[in-house]
Structures are given as structure tokens and as C-alpha cells.
Motif scaffolding. Structure first.
Motif, PDB file in Angstrom:
ATOM      1  N   PHE A  58      -6.304 -30.287 -33.035  1.00  0.00           N
ATOM      2  CA  PHE A  58      -6.295 -28.905 -33.508  1.00  0.00           C
ATOM      3  C   PHE A  58      -5.105 -28.669 -34.447  1.00  0.00           C
ATOM      4  CE2 PHE A  58      -8.489 -28.699 -29.402  1.00  0.00           C
ATOM      5  CZ  PHE A  58      -9.652 -28.042 -29.772  1.00  0.00           C
ATOM      6  N   PRO A 109      -4.804 -25.248 -36.629  1.00  0.00           N
ATOM      7  CA  PRO A 109      -5.523 -24.053 -37.107  1.00  0.00           C
ATOM      8  C   PRO A 109      -5.380 -23.761 -38.592  1.00  0.00           C
ATOM      9  CG  PRO A 109      -4.495 -23.608 -34.997  1.00  0.00           C
ATOM     10  CD  PRO A 109      -4.008 -24.957 -35.428  1.00  0.00           C
ATOM     11  N   SER A 122       2.529 -28.843 -38.677  1.00  0.00           N
ATOM     12  CA  SER A 122       2.440 -27.859 -37.596  1.00  0.00           C
ATOM     13  C   SER A 122       3.721 -27.039 -37.606  1.00  0.00           C
ATOM     14  CB  SER A 122       2.281 -28.557 -36.245  1.00  0.00           C
ATOM     15  OG  SER A 122       1.062 -29.245 -36.173  1.00  0.00           O
ATOM     16  N   TRP A 143       2.026 -21.820 -34.680  1.00  0.00           N
ATOM     17  CA  TRP A 143       0.977 -22.767 -34.317  1.00  0.00           C
ATOM     18  C   TRP A 143       1.520 -23.939 -33.490  1.00  0.00           C
ATOM     19  CZ3 TRP A 143      -3.271 -20.412 -36.040  1.00  0.00           C
ATOM     20  CH2 TRP A 143      -3.146 -19.574 -37.152  1.00  0.00           C
ATOM     21  N   LYS A 159      -0.410 -24.286 -28.257  1.00  0.00           N
ATOM     22  CA  LYS A 159      -0.987 -25.637 -28.175  1.00  0.00           C
ATOM     23  C   LYS A 159      -1.888 -25.753 -26.945  1.00  0.00           C
ATOM     24  CE  LYS A 159       1.658 -29.187 -28.704  1.00  0.00           C
ATOM     25  NZ  LYS A 159       2.841 -30.060 -28.543  1.00  0.00           N
ATOM     26  N   ASN A 188      -5.217 -23.815 -27.606  1.00  0.00           N
ATOM     27  CA  ASN A 188      -6.122 -24.356 -28.625  1.00  0.00           C
ATOM     28  C   ASN A 188      -7.408 -24.926 -28.049  1.00  0.00           C
ATOM     29  OD1 ASN A 188      -5.057 -23.854 -31.180  1.00  0.00           O
ATOM     30  ND2 ASN A 188      -3.585 -25.525 -31.005  1.00  0.00           N
ATOM     31  N   PHE A 216      -9.670 -22.136 -26.812  1.00  0.00           N
ATOM     32  CA  PHE A 216      -9.711 -20.916 -27.612  1.00  0.00           C
ATOM     33  C   PHE A 216     -11.130 -20.391 -27.823  1.00  0.00           C
ATOM     34  CE2 PHE A 216     -10.136 -18.982 -31.874  1.00  0.00           C
ATOM     35  CZ  PHE A 216      -9.424 -17.815 -31.643  1.00  0.00           C
ATOM     36  N   LEU A 229      -3.809 -15.698 -31.860  1.00  0.00           N
ATOM     37  CA  LEU A 229      -4.566 -16.686 -32.628  1.00  0.00           C
ATOM     38  C   LEU A 229      -5.683 -16.026 -33.424  1.00  0.00           C
ATOM     39  CD1 LEU A 229      -4.904 -19.794 -30.284  1.00  0.00           C
ATOM     40  CD2 LEU A 229      -4.053 -19.796 -32.612  1.00  0.00           C
ATOM     41  N   ASN A 280      -5.825 -16.423 -37.309  1.00  0.00           N
ATOM     42  CA  ASN A 280      -7.002 -17.023 -37.935  1.00  0.00           C
ATOM     43  C   ASN A 280      -7.579 -16.115 -39.007  1.00  0.00           C
ATOM     44  OD1 ASN A 280      -7.137 -19.482 -36.620  1.00  0.00           O
ATOM     45  ND2 ASN A 280      -8.294 -18.679 -34.880  1.00  0.00           N
TER      46      ASN A 280
END
Length: 607
Positions: free
Chosen positions: A55, A57, A241, A245, A251, A254, A257, A299, A303
Motif C-alpha cells: 500500500f 496511497p 512514504s 501516510w 499503516k 491500510n 481500509f 484517509l 484520498n
């Protein structure tokens, strides 16, 4: 990572490292295994467990996928792994000289021998590819008959391959047909050699299998050797990273999620808490279910913001992703958990060693994580280093929500240039004149490459290269060369990451590997002020003279396609793994000046 044939319950036939699956032997590339040749199949045929999902993002949103997956391990269960297909399909026999498809030789299962004379078979040395990424067997039949006279259908046609041995040129390779016609391969590598004979691209994509051709391709097919580097160029994307994030809590979230996001969208908070507890997301930490839910909501917001990121076809060093990384690298971290992926601090002040001339800020990146993904690939022409990606070929027959990637950890040093001194230097006419030569050549090259597929777009293309880019890029190369002698890492294991725009003028020099060798402290130590002053002075002194001078320093890049000025392998060029742009857009004169005009050099003004 193991290769297996595209057959049920096939046994592994070869293996490469995971990292090579996105850099050397990725989807669509050809790989020689034993005495046969294969092409790596699309990712829709891979067996990749969800357990190996990566992951990141920010990169996911940029590439519009839901995650990344590690290529299969070296020793997966039988029949699982990365599938390969036989390619090229044309083989020849050294004894009877027959030239035909492998299946027509009658070779016993699992072997590559001629069914008649039992001698080893050899895969065709030559293939054809086009700029749209298509790939096919060399058209031996058409080459012989269209180069001589029309085909006489009444006669049989069985091809054979012969070599006169008189020279090492293509003139000595003769293709003969049982109908009596023959032709050498001389001239087959010409840019329009096949097109001039009326041989068109058939739009074949053997890595995706039959039924996935793209007919009506207008690109001219080009002959190339099977092992040519031009047969496959990866289009790789990467990101670091960075907070938030890279934090421990996010973490942990993720992996779950998607599930929690769907549940919270219904407003059912109790179910979300139950999922958190059943999956033990907070086990062994001080976090509570409420903290996890807040992280999911964070998140969701992040996003939404990342989804608005600019197109990744633009100038990557100035992209939104780089701006975000630049901000975190510039200001660093205060306190980090041991599970976090990003730690960046300022070196201790040293009254005896102030910052070197022209350097505005230095940060020690003691911990970093980078995700590198394979998005697509090109053939014939490499992706433009700073512009358009050309005509990338798909790595799957159907749309996939993941891409193959690897994650690497390491350390590095981030530095920025004094913007006041930079602006004064950029305004100097001689500096502009040198950079304009590179920019003009790059603009011409960008337009030439795009002309065949999109003439209207081609006329609008302009090179993004400017003086600060060439300066930072050449400085990064000079420091990598120098630090490879002092840090304990070979130059090939060091990398550059540039940050350039009106607001940014920085470079990250780092090492990142898939094991602990990427965090030994040798690179970070180079960022201490005393060491940095010494290494910068040594690097500038080292490039002030080149064994190829005066031709190297006097290079004028007067040919289209010349994207360097004073730069060669004796001074600032590096192994290709180090450089973001394949050793282009370099000019050491912009660091140290020229004999005729020292003021062209940014660092020559420190006196």
C-alpha cells in the motif's frame, strides 16, 4: 520469482529476482531460459496472493489503482507464479537448417531438439517491433518473396536458414525457400526496410496471447535482435512514504481500509468497531478503536485530495507528489515511532563548518521507504525522460486494479539550493545560452517522436528543461560519484530524486534496497556540515578536469538528439540505475564554469 509455462500444472522453468520483474524482465519482455526463449505474460495471468499487497496511497491515487503487489516469490507452489509464453515461435535447426515454427519440428515434450536430426534448436535471432509496443516474429517468408518476385502458389514453400561464414554481417545470413528463391538479411535493420516492401505491423501482442491483437496499426515495423535493449523499456513510477501516510496507525489501517470505509459509509459505527477488534488492529499498541476510525476518516479525506493530483504524464520533478515530498523533506520530522517509514532531521549546527556556498538547507533522511511500480512499457523508443511517455503498451489484457511493485527501504541526504543566488545565476546570459541548446534539442526530439501518432499534440510540445534543472541534476551526479568513494556504497546503489519548479530547487540522494543494506548510515553521514563541505569541494575539484577534455568541455550539442553538453563517462555520467533521465540533461560547466567564462559555473562564484 519463478517463471512457469502457460499450461495447467506447469513446473517452474526459471527464475529471476523480484526487483527484476519491474526493471529488466517485466511484462512483455523476452527472457532466455536454457536453449529456449520466452515472453513474460500479462499480469492478469499471474498468480499473486493478496497477502503480498503493498500500500502506498499517494502512488495508488496517481496511478488510479487500489494497491500494488509483489511479484511471486522465487519458489512458489508448482504451477503458480509468473506465466511465460514461447516467443519467438520461429526456430531453426543447425543440422538440417529448417526454419519454421517450433511446434512443427516435432520436438519431444520438455526438450528443444529437431524431431528429425535430434540436434538442438535455436530460437530466431530476429524479431520485429513497432513504436506502439507491438511485437512479432520476423517475417522471413515475406522478406524472401517480396524482395525477389511475387510468390508462385503452385510451388511448395519450406524455408531454411544458412550462413556463408564469409563475414559477420547480415549479408552472410541467407534465407532460402524450397521454391527456389533466396535473400540475405542485409538491410533488414533499416528504419523503413520492412515498410518499403509492403510489410505492415500486424498489431500482435504475444505477451497477452491470441485474440488480443490491435489491427490497423499504422506504425512501421522495425527489425531488431531478440536481445536488443530497444525491445523493451519499462515505464516505472515511484513515490516516497511520507507523513501522514507513513505513520504507524495509518499503516495498520491500510490493509483493512476498504472494509472499514464501506462499513462507515453506512453509518454503522458498532460494526466497524467489531471489525477492528476481530482483526486485532490495535493489538500491542496504545491505539483505541476510536483512533482507528479517525484514521479511516483521515484517509478518506487524504484520498479525496490525492485523487485531484495532476496527470503523471507531466514534468515529474514538478508534480504534486514531488511537491508533497519536498515539503516533508524540507521541514523534517520531530518524533517518530520505530514502525514508521520516514525520519528526517536537520544536522547538528557546527560553528566550525557552516553550510557550503550556494546550499540553503541540508536534511538527513535517516529512514525512508520507496515504492517502485511497473505501469507499462515501450518498444523501439525509450520513454522520454522528462516529457511524454510515447506509446506505452498495456501490461494486461483487461483492466486491473493493481500493478506489480516492490518496496525498498534506505537512507539519504536532502539538500536545497539558495534561491537568491540561484536567481542571480540564472539571469546570466551565458547560462541561458548553454541551457537553450539542450532545450531546443529536447523540444525537437519530443516533437519528432510525437509527430507520427499525434501531429497536433507534437506542435504544442516544449521541453521543460531549464537552468536550475541541469544544475541540480549535474550536482547530484557529481555528489553520487564522490559519495560512492566515501560512504561505503558503490555508485550503482545510490539514486537521485529531483525536485524542481518555481518554488522548488532540491535534490535527494539516497540508497534504497529490499534489505537492511540500504540503511547502514554511510549516506546519512555525508550530510553532516563538515563532511558535506569537504565532499562538495572534492566533487567540484574532481569534475573541473576530465580525461576527455578539451572535447568534453567544448561540446556544443549541435546535433539534434544531443541532450548533454560537458558530460561524459569520465566525469559525470553514472550507471543508469542512479539517474532519473538515463544520463541526459547534464553539463558540468554549469557547476564550475568554462575556461573562457568561469561565471557560467554556479559554484565558481563562491570565490
Amino acid at each position: 520469482m519463478a517463471f512457469t509455462k502457460k499450461q495447467p500444472s506447469a513446473k517452474p522453468i526459471g527464475a529471476v529476482r523480484r526487483a527484476q520483474m519491474i526493471s529488466t524482465y517485466g511484462v512483455g519482455s523476452m527472457v532466455a531460459i536454457g536453449d529456449q526463449s520466452f515472453i513474460v505474460s500479462g499480469i492478469d495471468s499471474w498468480w499473486v496472493s493478496d497477502r503480498f499487497t503493498i500500500f502506498e496511497p499517494r502512488l495508488q491515487a496517481w496511478l488510479r489503482v487500489s494497491g500494488f503487489r509483489l511479484p511471486p516469490a522465487y519458489d512458489p507452489p508448482v504451477g503458480k507464479g509468473v506465466k511465460v509464453r514461447q516467443f519467438p515461435t520461429i526456430y531453426s535447426c543447425s543440422e538440417c537448417h529448417d526454419l519454421k515454427e517450433f511446434r512443427k519440428f516435432g520436438s519431444p515434450s520438455g526438450k528443444s531438439v529437431c524431431g528429425d536430426c535430434e540436434k538442438p534448436l535455436t530460437p530466431s535471432r530476429f524479431v520485429v517491433a513497432c513504436e506502439n509496443g507491438h511485437l512479432d516474429d520476423f517475417p522471413y517468408f515475406e522478406w524472401v518473396h517480396k524482395k525477389t518476385a511475387p510468390v508462385e502458389e503452385s510451388k511448395g514453400h519450406h524455408l531454411s536458414l544458412h550462413s556463408t561464414g564469409r563475414t559477420a554481417s547480415l549479408r552472410s545470413i541467407i534465407i532460402r525457400c524450397s521454391c527456389g528463391k533466396d535473400a540475405s538479411l542485409e538491410g533488414a535493420f533499416g528504419r523503413r526496410a520492412l515498410d518499403s516492401l509492403g510489410i505492415r505491423c500486424k498489431g500482435r501482442r504475444p505477451w497477452l496471447g491470441r485474440g488480443h491483437e490491435q489491427p490497423n496499426c499504422t506504425s512501421a515495423p522495425r527489425t531488431m535482435q531478440r536481445g536488443s535493449s530497444a525491445a523493451w523499456f519499462p515505464v516505472n513510477r515511484s513515490s516516497l512514504s511520507i507523513p501522514p501516510w507513513s505513520t504507524t496507525l495509518l499503516k495498520r489501517v491500510n490493509t483493512h481500509f476498504k472494509t472499514l470505509d464501506a462499513v462507515l459509509a453506512t453509518g454503522n459505527r458498532d460494526v466497524a468497531v467489531a471489525i477492528i477488534e476481530s482483526n486485532q488492529i490495535t493489538k500491542g499498541t496504545a491505539f483505541t478503536p476510536d483512533d482507528v476510525i479517525k484514521a479511516v476518516e483521515q484517509l478518506q479525506k487524504l484520498n479525496a485530495n490525492v485523487a485531484e493530483a495532476d496527470s503523471h504524464g507531466s514534468f515529474e520533478p514538478a508534480s504534486k507528489l514531488r511537491h508533497e515530498e519536498y515539503r516533508e523533506l524540507l521541514f523534517g520530522t520531530v518524533k517518530v515511532d520505530r514502525e514508521e517509514d520516514f525520519e528526517c532531521v536537520k544536522p547538528a549546527d557546527d560553528p566550525a563548518a557552516p553550510l557550503p556556498f550556494g546550499i540553503d538547507r541540508v536534511m538527513l533522511v535517516k529512514r525512508l521507504r520507496e515504492v517502485r511500480a511497473l505501469e507499462a512499457f515501450t518498444r523501439v523508443l525509450a520513454p522520454d525522460a522528462l516529457g511524454e511517455d510515447g506509446n506505452p503498451a498495456a501490461i494486461a489484457a483487461e483492466e486491473m486494479d493493481w500493478l506489480p511493485a516492490i518496496e525498498v527501504s534506505g537512507e539519504g541526504v536532502f539538500l536545497t539550493i539558495d534561491k537568491g543566488k540561484l536567481a542571480e545565476w540564472e539571469a546570466y546570459p551565458a547560462v541561458k545560452e548553454r541551457v537553450d541548446r539542450i532545450r531546443r534539442n529536447h523540444t525537437y526530439e519530443m516533437r519528432r517522436r510525437a509527430q507520427e501518432t499525434n501531429p497536433k499534440r507534437a506542435a504544442e510540445l516544449v521541453s521543460p528543461v531549464d537552468a536550475r534543472y541541469v544544475l541540480l541534476h549535474t550536482l547530484a551526479h557529481a555528489l553520487i560519484n564522490e559519495w560512492s568513494l566515501e560512504s561505503g556504497y558503490p555508485a550503482a546503489s545510490l539514486r537521485e530524486r529531483l525536485y524542481l519548479s518555481d518554488e522548488m530547487a532540491g535534490a535527494l540522494i539516497y540508497t534504497a534496497t529490499s534489505d537492511s543494506a540500504g540503511s547502514l548510515g554511510g549516506v546519512v553521514a555525508q550530510g553532516e556540515y563538515m563532511r558535506l563541505r569537504g565532499s562538495l569541494e572534492s566533487a567540484l575539484d574532481r569534475i573541473s578536469w576530465c580525461s576527455q577534455d578539451p572535447p568534453c568541455m567544448e561540446s556544443v550539442a549541435d546535433e539534434f538528439g544531443s541532450l548533454n553538453l560537458a558530460a561524459c563517462y569520465a566525469c559525470v555520467l553514472l550507471p543508469e540505475t542512479c539517474c532519473e533521465t538515463n544520463n541526459t540533461f547534464l553539463d558540468r560547466a554549469l557547476l564550475i564554469g568554462t575556461p573562457e567564462d568561469p561565471r557560467v559555473g554556479f559554484f565558481s562564484r563562491r570565490d
